[in-house]
Design an enzyme around this catalytic site. Sequence first.
Site, PDB file in Angstrom:
ATOM      1  N   SER A   1      90.190 -35.243  51.333  1.00 45.78           N
ATOM      2  CA  SER A   1      91.032 -34.772  52.330  1.00 45.78           C
ATOM      3  C   SER A   1      92.481 -35.017  52.007  1.00 45.78           C
ATOM      4  CB  SER A   1      90.621 -35.617  53.677  1.00 45.78           C
ATOM      5  OG  SER A   1      91.074 -34.811  54.704  1.00 45.78           O
TER       6      SER A   1
ATOM      7  N   ARG B   1      93.516 -39.067  68.098  1.00 44.76           N
ATOM      8  CA  ARG B   1      92.701 -39.672  67.288  1.00 44.76           C
ATOM      9  C   ARG B   1      91.184 -38.937  67.565  1.00 44.76           C
ATOM     10  NH1 ARG B   1      91.472 -40.826  61.912  1.00 44.76           N
ATOM     11  NH2 ARG B   1      90.194 -42.790  61.900  1.00 44.76           N
TER      12      ARG B   1
ATOM     13  N   ASP C   1      81.377 -29.147  56.167  1.00 43.81           N
ATOM     14  CA  ASP C   1      82.920 -29.406  56.629  1.00 43.81           C
ATOM     15  C   ASP C   1      83.583 -28.247  56.991  1.00 43.81           C
ATOM     16  OD1 ASP C   1      85.423 -30.115  56.503  1.00 43.81           O
ATOM     17  OD2 ASP C   1      85.410 -30.918  54.501  1.00 43.81           O
TER      18      ASP C   1
ATOM     19  N   HIS D   1      83.252 -33.065  57.849  1.00 41.32           N
ATOM     20  CA  HIS D   1      84.218 -33.487  57.052  1.00 41.32           C
ATOM     21  C   HIS D   1      84.163 -35.064  56.304  1.00 41.32           C
ATOM     22  CE1 HIS D   1      88.094 -33.746  54.992  1.00 41.32           C
ATOM     23  NE2 HIS D   1      88.703 -34.328  55.719  1.00 41.32           N
ATOM     24  N   ASP D   2      83.552 -35.831  57.422  1.00 43.62           N
ATOM     25  CA  ASP D   2      83.359 -37.240  57.165  1.00 43.62           C
ATOM     26  C   ASP D   2      82.409 -37.470  55.802  1.00 43.62           C
ATOM     27  OD1 ASP D   2      84.852 -38.831  58.926  1.00 43.62           O
ATOM     28  OD2 ASP D   2      83.323 -38.805  60.403  1.00 43.62           O
TER      29      ASP D   2
END
Lengths: 386, 196
Positions: free
Chosen positions: A164, A233, A326, A359-360
Amino acid sequence: MDKKQSDNLIPKNNVGITETKYFTFAEPPNELVLDSGEKLGPITLAYETYGKLNEDKSNAILCEHALSGDAHAAGYHKGDKNPGWWDTMIGPGKAFDTDKNYIICSNVIGGCRGSTGPSSINPKTNKPYGMEFPIITIKDMVNAQRYLIDHLGIKKLLTVVGGSMGGMQTLQWIVSYPDRVCSGIPIATTAKHSSQQIAFNEVERQAVMSDPNWQDGNYYGESAPIRGLAVARMIGHITYMSDKSMAEKFGRRSKENKTIFKFDPDFEVEGYLHYRGDSFVKRFDANTYLYITKALDYFDIAGDKQLYEVFKNVKAELLIIAFKSDWLYPAYQSREIVKACKLAGVDATYCEIDSTYGHDAFLLEIEQETNLIKHFLEHVYSGRKK
Amino acid sequence: MSDKIKIEYSIVMNWIKDESSILDLGCGDGELLSLLVQQKKVRAQGIELDEQAIYKCVERGISVFHEDLDNGLKGYADKSFDYVVLYQSLQQIKKPDIILRDAINVGRKVIVGIPNFAYYKARAQIFFKGIVPVTTSLPYEWYNTPNLHFLSISDFINYCKNKGFKIEKSIFIGEKSIIKIFPNLFALTGIFLISK
C-alpha cells in the site's frame, strides 16, 4: 498483562521483545527541504531493527509501513498482547529472515508514532504543529529515511519492501536512490493515486474535519476529534476488505440473532467497524491522518513524464505483488508498473495472488508472500555476492 | 524430464547464443529458462498464466510476469529480446497469429515448438478408430486439453510462407530421435527458428 506473562506467550519463531529507537537529524540551520519547498527540522524518526547487520552491511532490508502503521513491525513491546503489524513476515525463518537479514522499519515523517508530525512540538512556538505542519509527500518520507539509512552506515539496501503506502515508498526509493537499493518489493500499490483513491481519502478527511472537536487542527490538550477519525477509519476498513471477505467474515449475522428494529449496530459487520474505529482513535492522531492521506493523494511518481521514463534509471530488481480481489489498489495499477518495467528494461517479476481478502491481503496472504519473497531475496542476495 | 523433452530442450539450447536475452511466452515452471540461465548465461524473462507455476519460477530465480497471453503481448518495444520462445504454448493461445506477429516484432528471432497433429499415429487413430487422437505430444483427452488449436508441421510451414516469415532452422522430433524424412508424418514435434 505483566512482563512475565507476555514473555511466556512469545512464540519461538519470533524476534521477541523489541524496542523503538529514535534518530534525530536536520537540526536548524540544516533543515530538510521538503517537496513543497518548505523546510522542516529537527526531525525525529522512530524506528526498530530486527536481526543483525552483517560485517559488509549487505543484508539490510528496509520495511515500509502503510497509512496507519508504525515502526513496530515485529516482536512484542514489553507487556503487549499483540505483536508488530508484520510479525507474520519478519522473524527467524520467516520471509524476512532475521537469522540472515537485518530488518529496519521506520515510522514516516508526518506520523504520530514517535516520528515528527503534526502532533509534535514546533520548536519555534513550543506548541504542537497542528496544521502549521508542512505538507509532506511520499518523496519526503523516503528522503527522511535516507538519513536514517546513512546513520546506520548502510550504503546499499538488499531490498526495500512495503504494501500500500509502503509500496509507494518502495517505488520512490528505487527511483530516487537507484544506487542505494539492490531490489524492491512493492505490494498492492500504485505508481499514482487514482481519482477513486483520492475520493475515498477526501471523504475520510471530511469526516475528521467536520467533527466539531477538530477545531482547525488545534485540539491538542483538549478533546480530540475521535468521532470523525473513527468514521474515517470505518470507511477505510470497508475499502480494505472485499465483498467476499466481508460476506465470509460476517454474512448478515447479527449479534442478538434477531432483528431488533433499532439503529444500534446489530449486524456483526457494524460491530466490527465500530470496534475498528474506536480502537484506532486510541493510537492515532487525527491530523496525521489528514497529512498522510494527502501525501498518498499527491503521489504520482512520474508526474508529467511517462512511468517508463522515470524507470530508465532504476537499477533495482523488482518483485511486484498484487491481489485479485483488491479493489482499493486494483491489480491493473500493478500491471502499469509491470508495463513500465518492460519498456525501461527493469528486471522484474509480477505475481497476482488469487486472494479473496481485498487490500488487506498484503497483511494476510502470508504463505504465498513468504514463498515469493524468500526465494526472490535468496536470488538477489546471491546475485549481489557474485 | 523425459528423453523427448531433453532432446527438444537441447535443440533450443543449441540455437540460442550465449549471453543473449530471451522472453519465454508460456514459460511454465521456468525449467527451460533456468537451464538457459545456467548454461548459456542468458538474460531470461518468462510470462506465465498459472499462479503455481509462477511460484516455481521464482523458486528457480527466474523473472516472470503473471499474465494472460490471450490479452496480447503488451508493453514491449520492438526488438527488446534476441529470442522470443513459444515452446508448446502457441496452440494454447486464443489468437496465435496475433501473438506470433507481436513475438516476431519484440524478438529478433522467434523459436516455436508445436505438437504435430498430422503424426502418423494420430492419423491412424482418426482413420481407424474414429477418435480424437491422443499422442505423446498431444497427451490430453478432448475434454481436458489446454490446446485450442490443432496444427501440423505442414500447416506451420505454410503459415510462415504466407506471412513472409523466414524459417531459418527447423528440427523435427519423433518418439526418441530426430526425424529427417517425412516429418509431417513421422515427427511428434516441430521446432522452428523464424525471423521476419
